[in-house]
Enzyme design. Structure first.
Site, PDB file in Angstrom:
ATOM      1  N   HIS A 126       4.995  -1.801   0.680  1.00  0.00           N
ATOM      2  CA  HIS A 126       4.951  -1.893  -0.836  1.00  0.00           C
ATOM      3  C   HIS A 126       6.431  -1.738  -1.009  1.00  0.00           C
ATOM      4  O   HIS A 126       7.003  -0.856  -0.358  1.00  0.00           O
ATOM      5  CB  HIS A 126       3.804  -0.850  -1.516  1.00  0.00           C
ATOM      6  N   ASP A 204       2.775   6.633   3.215  1.00  0.00           N
ATOM      7  CA  ASP A 204       2.485   6.216   2.077  1.00  0.00           C
ATOM      8  C   ASP A 204       1.020   6.144   2.139  1.00  0.00           C
ATOM      9  O   ASP A 204       0.444   5.117   3.009  1.00  0.00           O
ATOM     10  CB  ASP A 204       2.991   4.908   1.780  1.00  0.00           C
ATOM     11  N   GLN A 207      -3.014   3.525  -0.323  1.00  0.00           N
ATOM     12  CA  GLN A 207      -4.337   2.726  -0.012  1.00  0.00           C
ATOM     13  C   GLN A 207      -5.488   3.550   0.992  1.00  0.00           C
ATOM     14  O   GLN A 207      -6.255   3.065   0.847  1.00  0.00           O
ATOM     15  CB  GLN A 207      -3.865   1.259   0.383  1.00  0.00           C
ATOM     16  N   LYS A 230      -5.652   5.165  -8.076  1.00  0.00           N
ATOM     17  CA  LYS A 230      -6.333   4.314  -7.178  1.00  0.00           C
ATOM     18  C   LYS A 230      -7.585   4.934  -6.508  1.00  0.00           C
ATOM     19  O   LYS A 230      -8.373   4.358  -5.770  1.00  0.00           O
ATOM     20  CB  LYS A 230      -5.452   3.638  -5.784  1.00  0.00           C
ATOM     21  N   CYS A 370       3.866  -6.477  -4.979  1.00  0.00           N
ATOM     22  CA  CYS A 370       4.871  -5.559  -4.654  1.00  0.00           C
ATOM     23  C   CYS A 370       5.044  -5.706  -3.189  1.00  0.00           C
ATOM     24  O   CYS A 370       5.388  -4.633  -2.722  1.00  0.00           O
ATOM     25  CB  CYS A 370       4.621  -4.321  -5.187  1.00  0.00           C
TER      26      CYS A 370
HETATM   27  N1  PLP Z   1       2.143   2.211  -1.955  1.00  0.00           N
HETATM   28  C1  PLP Z   1       1.152   1.144  -1.826  1.00  0.00           C
HETATM   29  C2  PLP Z   1       0.616   0.806  -0.322  1.00  0.00           C
HETATM   30  C3  PLP Z   1       0.466   0.739  -2.811  1.00  0.00           C
HETATM   31  O1  PLP Z   1      -0.681  -0.182  -2.809  1.00  0.00           O
HETATM   32  C4  PLP Z   1       1.016   1.165  -4.159  1.00  0.00           C
HETATM   33  C5  PLP Z   1       0.568   0.458  -5.509  1.00  0.00           C
HETATM   34  O2  PLP Z   1      -0.111  -0.441  -5.451  1.00  0.00           O
HETATM   35  C6  PLP Z   1       2.064   1.933  -4.404  1.00  0.00           C
HETATM   36  C7  PLP Z   1       2.582   2.300  -3.267  1.00  0.00           C
HETATM   37  C8  PLP Z   1       2.785   2.324  -5.225  1.00  0.00           C
HETATM   38  O3  PLP Z   1       1.777   3.201  -6.167  1.00  0.00           O
HETATM   39  P1  PLP Z   1       2.146   3.684  -7.711  1.00  0.00           P
HETATM   40  O4  PLP Z   1       2.427   2.227  -8.447  1.00  0.00           O
HETATM   41  O5  PLP Z   1       0.846   4.361  -7.911  1.00  0.00           O
HETATM   42  O6  PLP Z   1       3.240   4.309  -7.603  1.00  0.00           O
END
Ligand code: PLP
Length: 413
Positions: A126, A204, A207, A230, A370
């Site tokens: 992301h 990270d 997900q 999420k 993203c």
């Molecule tokens: N990392 C991953 C794999 C994601 O799917 C997302 C959000 O879609 C994020 C990071 C960013 O999360 P947030 O927008 O809640 O900070």
């Protein structure tokens, strides 16, 4: 013996799932990788906080302040339990995964990364696990390198081995599950390589934590980030976990109230962990709402969550693979993927497809998710994405399939 969990019963806890949307169609919510819906227990917890307990925390001695502080801190204990974290002082509440990763880049990163160093990430990250590292490496004259993705959507981990062999890698920043391909990263293998090379690892978990059992002691990484929204919780809350030895060395991210012990005209000493990293009034109500989300998932059990998603995803993959002209990205091996299916349908633009599907009440995502580096790797501008959670049913997958068939008719495929 645990009694069977009924998805129909789960659905009753989610008021929004009763909604009719376009053309008075029943909502079919398949955009869970973006954000999950909230059960009434979470909605009530937030409402109860403002109705009965609203106060700032960690300061006043009055009754409301004590109640609010207690409820906020209990959430920290629940996070520790949920992820098998030994020391609650390693848990920092932030706004979400994005803020968590930025915190590491701005503090640990600025202190430790030097010219010529390498930070390794992957092609399926992301943007929130790419851009902070671009900013850092550009500032420091360091390099950002990517582990590639094969045609099955799996990481080419031998490339990691090659980067590590340079002796210049300072950090590997990697997601445990891709938000586009659903691929589950082989963390044991990543950790084996990085431990051998004595390289720090940031995971990270945006997900993975909502969809599978995650044990931080078992993973053995150094930094871990995820978002409450999420996983049934409110927006604006996330967690950064950092190994205590590192956290103690890290300089603060934000300066202000609560993160200090003493402030004098020209110098300040820091509060104990984790408060050193929680400057200002935090998102108290939503952290308390997150507590109810953790309870909800704990009561279901993460094995149920994962197994339910495997069942729905398997069913959807089978049905979707019978549609001519529909290209599904990512591995077919269900044991290696979460409940996320990205696809393209002939040459229908994903936004057009999502609009047609939306007419049937089905909410999917279209765009680059993203993850533009991955889009480049897949050689597409965008994909459509259906993503599942605990309340989705096979009947809802059938509605998705019917709406895809309708799109095929409209586009005369
Ligand atoms: N990392 C991953 C794999 C994601 O799917 C997302 C959000 O879609 C994020 C990071 C960013 O999360 P947030 O927008 O809640 O900070």
């Amino acid at each position: 013996m645990q009694t069977a969990i009924s998805v129909e019963k789960i659905r009753e806890d989610f008021p929004i799932l009763k909604r009719k949307v376009r053309n008075n169609k029943q909502l079919v919510y398949l955009d869970n990788a973006a954000t999950a819906q909230k059960p009434i227990q979470v909605i009530n917890a937030i409402s109860d906080f403002y109705t009965n307990h609203n106060s700032n925390i960690h300061r006043a001695v009055h009754a409301l302040a004590e109640e609010a502080t207690e409820a906020y801190e209990v959430t920290r204990d629940k996070v520790a339990q949920f992820l098998n974290i030994k020391d609650r002082r390693e848990i920092i509440f932030v706004r979400g995964t994005t803020e968590a990763i930025n915190l590491v880049a701005y503090t640990w990163g600025r202190q430790n990364v030097k010219q010529g160093d390498i930070i390794v990430t992957t092609e399926y990250e992301h943007h929130s696990n790419i851009v902070p590292w671009q900013l850092l490496t550009q500032e420091k004259g360091a390099k950002l390198e990517y582990i590639g993705v094969n045609d099955d959507g799996e990481l080419l981990l031998d490339q990691l081995e090659t980067y590590l062999a340079t002796g210049k890698v300072k950090l590997v920043a990697i997601s445990q599950m891709s938000n586009v391909l659903g691929t589950i990263t082989d963390m044991a293998e990543v950790m084996r390589m990085c431990k051998k090379a004595e390289v720090k690892v940031l995971v990270d978990g945006a997900q993975s934590v909502p969809h599978m059992k995650v044990d931080l002691q078992q993973i053995g990484c150094d930094f871990f980030a995820f978002s409450a929204h999420k996983m049934l919780g409110p927006t604006g809350v996330g967690v950064l976990w950092v190994r205590k030895e590192l956290l103690e060395q890290m300089t603060p991210f934000h300066g202000g109230g609560d993160m200090i012990r003493e402030v004098h005209k020209y110098e300040t000493t820091w509060n104990d962990l984790p408060y050193k990293f929680e400057a200002g009034t935090p998102n108290i109500a939503d952290v308390i709402g997150f507590s109810a989300a953790l309870d909800y998932l704990s009561n279901l059990g993460m094995d149920f969550v994962r197994n339910h998603e495997i069942e729905i995803t398997k069913y959807a993959l089978e049905k979707m693979s019978t549609i001519k002209g529909l290209k599904i990205y990512g591995t077919k091996d269900i044991s290696k993927r979460g409940g996320v299916i990205s696809f393209n349908f002939a040459d229908i633009h994903p936004h057009d497809l999502a609009t047609i599907i939306d007419e049937e009440g089905v909410a999917i995502r279209s765009g680059h998710h993203c993850a533009q580096v991955l889009m480049e790797r897949l050689d597409v501008a965008a994909t459509s994405r259906a993503s599942f959670y605990i309340y989705n049913t096979k009947e809802e997958v059938d509605v998705l399939i019917k709406s895809l068939e309708k799109a095929a008719r409209l586009f005369k495929l």
